[in-house]
Motif scaffolding. Structure first.
Motif, short mmCIF file in Angstrom:
data_model
loop_
_atom_site.label_atom_id
_atom_site.label_comp_id
_atom_site.label_asym_id
_atom_site.label_seq_id
_atom_site.Cartn_x
_atom_site.Cartn_y
_atom_site.Cartn_z
N GLY A 7 12.85 18.66 1.55
CA GLY A 7 13.47 19.92 1.95
C GLY A 7 12.57 20.77 2.83
N LEU A 8 11.24 20.65 2.68
CA LEU A 8 10.31 21.43 3.49
C LEU A 8 10.38 21.07 4.97
N LEU A 9 10.96 19.92 5.31
CA LEU A 9 11.17 19.61 6.73
C LEU A 9 12.00 20.71 7.39
N GLY A 10 12.98 21.23 6.65
CA GLY A 10 13.80 22.30 7.19
C GLY A 10 13.01 23.56 7.48
N VAL A 11 12.05 23.87 6.63
CA VAL A 11 11.22 25.06 6.84
C VAL A 11 10.36 24.88 8.09
N CYS A 12 9.82 23.68 8.28
CA CYS A 12 9.00 23.42 9.47
C CYS A 12 9.82 23.57 10.74
N GLU A 13 11.10 23.26 10.69
CA GLU A 13 11.95 23.37 11.86
C GLU A 13 12.44 24.79 12.08
N LEU A 14 12.51 25.58 11.02
CA LEU A 14 13.16 26.88 11.10
C LEU A 14 12.43 27.87 12.00
N VAL A 15 11.11 28.04 11.79
CA VAL A 15 10.37 29.07 12.52
C VAL A 15 10.39 28.82 14.03
N PRO A 16 10.02 27.63 14.51
CA PRO A 16 10.08 27.41 15.96
C PRO A 16 11.49 27.53 16.51
N LEU A 17 12.48 27.15 15.72
CA LEU A 17 13.86 27.27 16.18
C LEU A 17 14.25 28.74 16.36
N SER B 33 4.46 5.26 13.24
CA SER B 33 5.03 4.30 12.30
C SER B 33 4.31 2.95 12.30
N LEU B 34 3.47 2.73 13.31
CA LEU B 34 2.72 1.47 13.39
C LEU B 34 1.55 1.43 12.41
N PHE B 35 1.10 2.59 11.91
CA PHE B 35 0.00 2.62 10.95
C PHE B 35 0.45 2.05 9.59
N ASP B 36 -0.50 1.52 8.85
CA ASP B 36 -0.18 0.98 7.53
C ASP B 36 0.41 2.07 6.64
N ARG B 37 -0.13 3.26 6.75
CA ARG B 37 0.44 4.41 6.04
C ARG B 37 0.60 5.55 7.06
N PRO B 38 1.81 5.79 7.54
CA PRO B 38 2.03 6.83 8.55
C PRO B 38 1.53 8.18 8.08
N HIS B 39 1.09 9.00 9.03
CA HIS B 39 0.58 10.33 8.71
C HIS B 39 1.75 11.25 8.33
N LEU B 40 1.73 11.75 7.10
CA LEU B 40 2.80 12.63 6.64
C LEU B 40 2.81 13.94 7.43
N TRP B 41 1.63 14.50 7.68
CA TRP B 41 1.56 15.78 8.38
C TRP B 41 2.17 15.68 9.78
N LEU B 42 2.05 14.51 10.41
CA LEU B 42 2.57 14.36 11.76
C LEU B 42 4.10 14.41 11.77
N LEU B 43 4.72 13.95 10.70
CA LEU B 43 6.18 14.03 10.62
C LEU B 43 6.64 15.48 10.61
N TYR B 44 5.90 16.33 9.91
CA TYR B 44 6.25 17.76 9.90
C TYR B 44 6.00 18.40 11.27
N VAL C 191 9.55 10.62 4.70
CA VAL C 191 8.95 11.59 3.79
C VAL C 191 9.27 11.22 2.35
N TYR C 192 10.51 10.84 2.10
CA TYR C 192 10.91 10.42 0.75
C TYR C 192 10.11 9.20 0.29
N ALA C 193 9.95 8.23 1.19
CA ALA C 193 9.22 7.01 0.83
C ALA C 193 7.75 7.29 0.56
N LEU C 194 7.19 8.25 1.28
CA LEU C 194 5.77 8.56 1.13
C LEU C 194 5.48 9.46 -0.06
N THR C 195 6.46 10.29 -0.49
CA THR C 195 6.19 11.31 -1.50
C THR C 195 7.05 11.22 -2.75
N ASP C 196 8.31 10.73 -2.61
CA ASP C 196 9.28 10.71 -3.71
C ASP C 196 9.45 12.11 -4.31
N ASP C 197 9.50 13.14 -3.45
CA ASP C 197 9.60 14.52 -3.89
C ASP C 197 10.69 15.24 -3.10
#
Length: 441
Positions: free
Chosen positions: A57-67, A105-116, A46-52
């Motif tokens: 940090g939003l990865l934590g939010v995506c994990e929070l609700v289902p958890l 990860s095999l794609f030239d540019r991995p899908h960011l949404w899929l990581l979330y 996510v850092y490599a794709l966005t530099d943000d």
């Protein structure tokens, strides 16, 4: 001196006496090693794709609700079904998710949404597996062996947390991303075999069917126990304010580059490992609540030091100090949970525990990312450590019963509660087996 070393040495009795504990220990150690590689790799992607920092940090939010949702479900299921079967099924699901990450990860540019999406699904599966996994320990060792088993489980986790991130940093810096995920995928084969060999762990007699009512029963029990509430609140406070992991990629960039990233993740584990292998003394300390509070405050002190330094070696020292303090807190919290909670409630309470120790870090990632936008990376980390210490002191003042808690009282309460439940279950089974009289004529 030799006597002191023997008193501090790690107690490995459960590994000698319990076959199933050995299998669980091996499975968790190997798969945990691989999982920590992925745990580091996803935020880096996510850092490599966005530099943000906020998007990391939003990865934590995506994990929070289902958890939050699935921890309650998993806890109720762990009190009703075979806990070993739940753990094994969840491990299969984790294996499938790792395969998806590899393909992405095999794609030239991995899908960011899929990581979330993967982060959210993994959190949901973890919510199913973790209560059952933690509920297994009191079933495969004796009550007196629980402090030693807790320390060994911590050792297993810390070895994985120490080795996994370090290897992840090296792999990220030296090979293509698919190979990084392939290593994690390979570790699941070993863990699946070990879990398959564990004997079945049937639910307690007269187990409650999963329902909203059974979940509420667990919540009411947790609320009625000040020593349990103390473990939850102190840990949530410490992790919410003092968990800067979302900022590790940015600190690594300042301190030396991608290869340093793994060291930052591994340093707390190194401190935790040192605390674990010298944890023999914890079995002779009975003021468990007081020790949790002291350790949580020291975690905050370590995080403050980490945020203030610009030197890599000193940053690693402060992170190791924080990790050691957190491990001491974790050992005493796990001892409180496993030595006091009745077995028929263990799964549901494990779900609540999971929420307590998982929501803090997940929300802490978001907090640190938001604060970094306004205060900078160092300001976010230091302010979080200060608030951790202040919040710990405030909770200590607000929870006098937790500060006075003595582990010997909790152990006696658990034995009495288990005996009472066993007697009630036997009475229920006997009543159900009695034939109903029929009227003649």
């Amino acid at each position: 001196m030799k006597r002191l070393l023997r008193r501090m040495a790690l107690d490995v009795t459960p590994l000698r006496t319990s076959r199933d504990f050995r299998l669980l220990f091996a499975a968790g150690g190997v798969s945990g090693f691989g999982s920590f590689i992925t745990y580091v790799t996803i935020p880096f992607q996510v850092y490599a794709l966005t530099d943000d920092p906020l998007l990391v940090g939003l990865l934590g939010v995506c994990e929070l609700v289902p958890l939050l949702v699935m921890a309650f479900v998993g806890g109720a299921l762990a009190d009703y079904l075979d806990r070993r079967a739940l753990v094994l099924g969840a491990e299969v699901a984790f294996t499938a998710l790792c395969g998806v990450l590899l393909v992405n990860s095999l794609f030239d540019r991995p899908h960011l949404w899929l990581l979330y999406v993967i982060a959210a699904l993994a959190a949901a599966i973890d919510g199913i597996q973790r209560p059952a996994l933690e509920g297994l320990t009191p079933r495969v060792v004796t009550l007196d062996e629980i402090p030693a088993a807790s320390a060994l489980n911590s050792l297993r986790m810390q070895i994985a947390q120490l080795g996994g991130p370090a290897v992840a940093g090296l792999l990220i810096a030296s090979v293509d991303m698919p190979w990084v995920y392939a290593v994690d995928l390979g570790t699941f084969a070993f863990s699946l075999i070990c879990l398959y060999l564990v004997r079945a762990v049937p639910p307690p007699p007269a187990a409650e069917r999963p329902s909203l009512r059974s979940v509420v029963t667990g919540l009411r029990y947790a609320r009625s126990r000040p020593e349990l509430l103390g473990t939850y609140l102190v840990d949530i406070n410490a992790m919410f304010f003092g968990m800067p992991q979302a900022l590790y990629p940015f600190m690594a960039s300042k301190l030396g580059g991608p290869a340093v990233l793994g060291l930052l993740y591994a340093a707390p584990a190194a401190g935790a490992l040192l605390a674990t292998v010298t944890s023999g003394w914890t079995g002779r300390v009975h003021r468990h609540g007081l020790m949790v509070v002291i350790a949580a405050g020291l975690w905050g002190v370590g995080i403050i030091g980490f945020g203030l330094t610009d030197w890599l070696w000193l940053a690693l020292v402060f992170l190791a100090f924080a990790g050691a303090a957190d491990m001491v807190s974790g050992i005493f919290r796990m001892t409180i949970w496993n030595q006091t909670i009745p077995d028929h409630l263990r799964g549901r309470l494990a779900g609540i525990e999971m929420i307590s120790y998982a929501t803090g870090p997940l929300l802490g990632q978001l907090r640190s990312g938001v604060a970094a936008r306004f205060m900078g990376i160092g300001g976010s980390i230091v302010s979080g450590g200060v608030l951790c210490v202040v919040g710990t002191l405030a909770l200590a003042a607000a929870l006098p019963a937790f500060m006075r808690y003595d582990g010997r009282d909790g152990l006696a309460r658990k034995r009495a509660a288990d005996e009472e439940w066993a007697a009630q279950a036997a009475s229920t089974v006997a009543a159900d087996a009695t034939p109903t009289p029929t009227r003649s004529g």
